[in-house]
Design an enzyme around this catalytic site. Structure first.
Site, PDB file in Angstrom:
ATOM      1  CB  SER A 197      -0.857  -0.001   1.271  1.00 24.54           C
ATOM      2  OG  SER A 197      -1.540   1.212   1.432  1.00 24.54           O
ATOM      3  CE1 TYR A 227      -3.702  -2.129   5.499  1.00 26.57           C
ATOM      4  CE2 TYR A 227      -3.276   0.119   4.767  1.00 26.57           C
ATOM      5  CZ  TYR A 227      -3.604  -1.195   4.475  1.00 26.57           C
ATOM      6  OH  TYR A 227      -3.831  -1.571   3.169  1.00 26.57           O
TER       7      TYR A 227
HETATM    8  N1  LIG Z   1      -8.803  -0.492  -0.992  1.00 22.63           N
HETATM    9  C1  LIG Z   1      -7.731   0.270  -0.791  1.00 22.63           C
HETATM   10  O1  LIG Z   1      -7.822   1.504  -0.744  1.00 22.63           O
HETATM   11  C2  LIG Z   1      -6.365  -0.370  -0.673  1.00 22.63           C
HETATM   12  C3  LIG Z   1      -5.250   0.462  -0.781  1.00 22.63           C
HETATM   13  C4  LIG Z   1      -3.977  -0.100  -0.672  1.00 22.63           C
HETATM   14  C5  LIG Z   1      -3.825  -1.436  -0.467  1.00 22.63           C
HETATM   15  N2  LIG Z   1      -4.925  -2.243  -0.353  1.00 22.63           N
HETATM   16  C6  LIG Z   1      -4.696  -3.664  -0.135  1.00 22.63           C
HETATM   17  O2  LIG Z   1      -5.337  -4.389  -1.155  1.00 22.63           O
HETATM   18  C7  LIG Z   1      -5.620  -5.714  -0.709  1.00 22.63           C
HETATM   19  C8  LIG Z   1      -7.035  -6.085  -1.109  1.00 22.63           C
HETATM   20  O3  LIG Z   1      -7.954  -5.242  -0.460  1.00 22.63           O
HETATM   21  P1  LIG Z   1      -9.264  -4.671  -1.174  1.00 22.63           P
HETATM   22  O4  LIG Z   1      -9.152  -3.208  -1.186  1.00 22.63           O
HETATM   23  O5  LIG Z   1      -9.520  -5.399  -2.425  1.00 22.63           O
HETATM   24  O6  LIG Z   1     -10.366  -5.010  -0.044  1.00 22.63           O
HETATM   25  P2  LIG Z   1     -11.502  -6.112   0.065  1.00 22.63           P
HETATM   26  O7  LIG Z   1     -12.452  -6.030  -1.064  1.00 22.63           O
HETATM   27  O8  LIG Z   1     -12.018  -5.970   1.468  1.00 22.63           O
HETATM   28  O9  LIG Z   1     -10.704  -7.490  -0.080  1.00 22.63           O
HETATM   29  C9  LIG Z   1      -9.980  -8.072   0.948  1.00 22.63           C
HETATM   30  C10 LIG Z   1      -9.822  -9.548   0.616  1.00 22.63           C
HETATM   31  O10 LIG Z   1      -9.026 -10.155   1.653  1.00 22.63           O
HETATM   32  C11 LIG Z   1      -9.669 -11.351   2.045  1.00 22.63           C
HETATM   33  N3  LIG Z   1      -9.358 -11.701   3.421  1.00 22.63           N
HETATM   34  C12 LIG Z   1      -9.464 -10.946   4.543  1.00 22.63           C
HETATM   35  N4  LIG Z   1      -9.143 -11.666   5.620  1.00 22.63           N
HETATM   36  C13 LIG Z   1      -8.831 -12.914   5.181  1.00 22.63           C
HETATM   37  C14 LIG Z   1      -8.442 -14.126   5.797  1.00 22.63           C
HETATM   38  N5  LIG Z   1      -8.306 -14.227   7.128  1.00 22.63           N
HETATM   39  N6  LIG Z   1      -8.198 -15.197   5.023  1.00 22.63           N
HETATM   40  C15 LIG Z   1      -8.339 -15.140   3.677  1.00 22.63           C
HETATM   41  N7  LIG Z   1      -8.711 -14.029   3.035  1.00 22.63           N
HETATM   42  C16 LIG Z   1      -8.953 -12.933   3.777  1.00 22.63           C
HETATM   43  C17 LIG Z   1     -11.161 -11.091   1.868  1.00 22.63           C
HETATM   44  O11 LIG Z   1     -11.830 -12.330   1.656  1.00 22.63           O
HETATM   45  P3  LIG Z   1     -12.787 -13.062   2.713  1.00 22.63           P
HETATM   46  O12 LIG Z   1     -13.369 -12.010   3.632  1.00 22.63           O
HETATM   47  O13 LIG Z   1     -13.809 -13.728   1.848  1.00 22.63           O
HETATM   48  O14 LIG Z   1     -11.911 -14.040   3.426  1.00 22.63           O
HETATM   49  C18 LIG Z   1     -11.157 -10.286   0.574  1.00 22.63           C
HETATM   50  O15 LIG Z   1     -11.177 -11.138  -0.531  1.00 22.63           O
HETATM   51  C19 LIG Z   1      -5.329  -5.711   0.792  1.00 22.63           C
HETATM   52  O16 LIG Z   1      -4.066  -6.309   1.024  1.00 22.63           O
HETATM   53  C20 LIG Z   1      -5.279  -4.237   1.149  1.00 22.63           C
HETATM   54  O17 LIG Z   1      -4.442  -3.987   2.260  1.00 22.63           O
HETATM   55  C21 LIG Z   1      -6.191  -1.735  -0.457  1.00 22.63           C
END
Ligand SMILES: NC(=O)c1ccc[n+]([C@@H]2O[C@H](COP(=O)([O-])OP(=O)(O)OC[C@H]3O[C@@H](n4cnc5c(N)ncnc54)[C@H](OP(=O)(O)O)[C@@H]3O)[C@@H](O)[C@H]2O)c1
Length: 249
Positions: free
Chosen positions: A143, A156
């Site tokens: 991130s 975080y």
């Molecule tokens: N959105 C942003 O602004 C942003 C910015 C920078 C980085 N990121 C990073 O991008 C990545 C994806 O996030 P996103 O934004 O796409 O959010 P999201 O839609 O909430 O996706 C998060 C994913 O992680 C999975 N997850 C969470 N806990 C888990 C566990 N214990 N075991 C297996 N899977 C798990 C969830 O699946 P289940 O709940 O079905 O298990 C879901 O598929 C993350 O690493 C986040 O830190 C996001």
């Protein structure tokens, strides 16, 4: 038409929504066979249907990334059913926002379990396969928060800083085995991620901030991942930092 990833097998963790879902679809569109992993079975099934609708081959495997045995089983099942692993996208991640004085240590533990240990478990499980075949690519979703610390984001920040550190150390450990490591550092992306913020003050701050930013879409990040994993073998895209144009820090 031939895809750039025909004959490749990719595992995408956290593929039940957001960036992971978009990445699984984008890699499948380039011809890779995809294993999608996460905890929510109904959401994985929906993603599998989207991949099948574009003619892709997909295998959903319910996995809690914080459970080392489940992660090992994810990799072993992939290898048994699809014969190899070429790409691992360590995408599963959760946010933990709020100041350190008001924070809940149980939330901190969960964030480190998912964001750092989950990445390590999956990496540890695939490395013997990648080393044996003398090729492979691990993409770690970090991130902007892995590069820039902000008040109210410290824990975080620490998890994503950790992802960046272990990724660079890993790159130095495995480049001689022809294994590539890429860190992806998105700014604000329009996903379910911030819906899960529990701290009310942090949630309000996040909502205020979102009003000033036109966020990235998950597909923007998926495109960057496809770029990284489709470069010629001698090119290792180490790091991609992507902010929305309207994001300040
Ligand atoms: N959105 C942003 O602004 C942003 C910015 C920078 C980085 N990121 C990073 O991008 C990545 C994806 O996030 P996103 O934004 O796409 O959010 P999201 O839609 O909430 O996706 C998060 C994913 O992680 C999975 N997850 C969470 N806990 C888990 C566990 N214990 N075991 C297996 N899977 C798990 C969830 O699946 P289940 O709940 O079905 O298990 C879901 O598929 C993350 O690493 C986040 O830190 C996001």
């Amino acid at each position: 038409m031939a895809g750039k990833l025909d004959e490749k097998v990719a595992i995408v963790t956290g593929a039940s929504s957001g960036i992971g879902e978009a990445t699984a679809i984008a890699l499948a569109a380039e011809g890779a066979q995809i294993v999608i992993a996460a905890r929510r079975a109904d959401r994985l099934d929906a993603v599998a249907k989207r991949i099948e609708a574009i003619g892709g081959k997909v295998l959903p495997i319910i996995t809690d990334i914080t459970d080392e045995a489940q992660v090992e089983s994810l990799v072993q099942k992939t290898n048994a059913k699809l014969g190899q692993v070429d790409i691992l996208v360590n995408n599963a991640g959760i946010g933990v926002l709020g100041t350190i004085d008001t924070g809940n240590p149980a939330d901190w533990r969960q964030a480190f379990d998912v964001n750092v240990l989950g990445v390590l478990y999956a990496t540890h499980a695939v490395l013997p396969l990648l080393k044996a075949q003398k090729s492979g690519h691990i993409v770690n979703i970090s991130s902007v928060a892995g590069r820039t610390a902000r008040a109210g984001v410290g824990v975080y920040n620490a998890t994503k800083w950790g992802v960046n550190a272990l990724s660079e150390a890993l790159r130095q450990e495995v480049y001689k085995d022809n294994i590539r490591i890429t860190i992806i550092e998105p700014g604000l992306v329009d996903t379910e991620f911030s819906d899960l913020i529990s701290d009310p003050i942090a949630k309000q701050r996040s909502e205020e901030r979102r009003k000033t930013i036109t966020p990235l879409q998950s597909e923007d990040i998926a495109n960057a991942i496809v770029y990284a994993v489709t470069q010629p073998q001698h090119v290792n895209v180490n790091e991609i930092l992507i902010r929305p144009t309207s994001q300040d820090n």
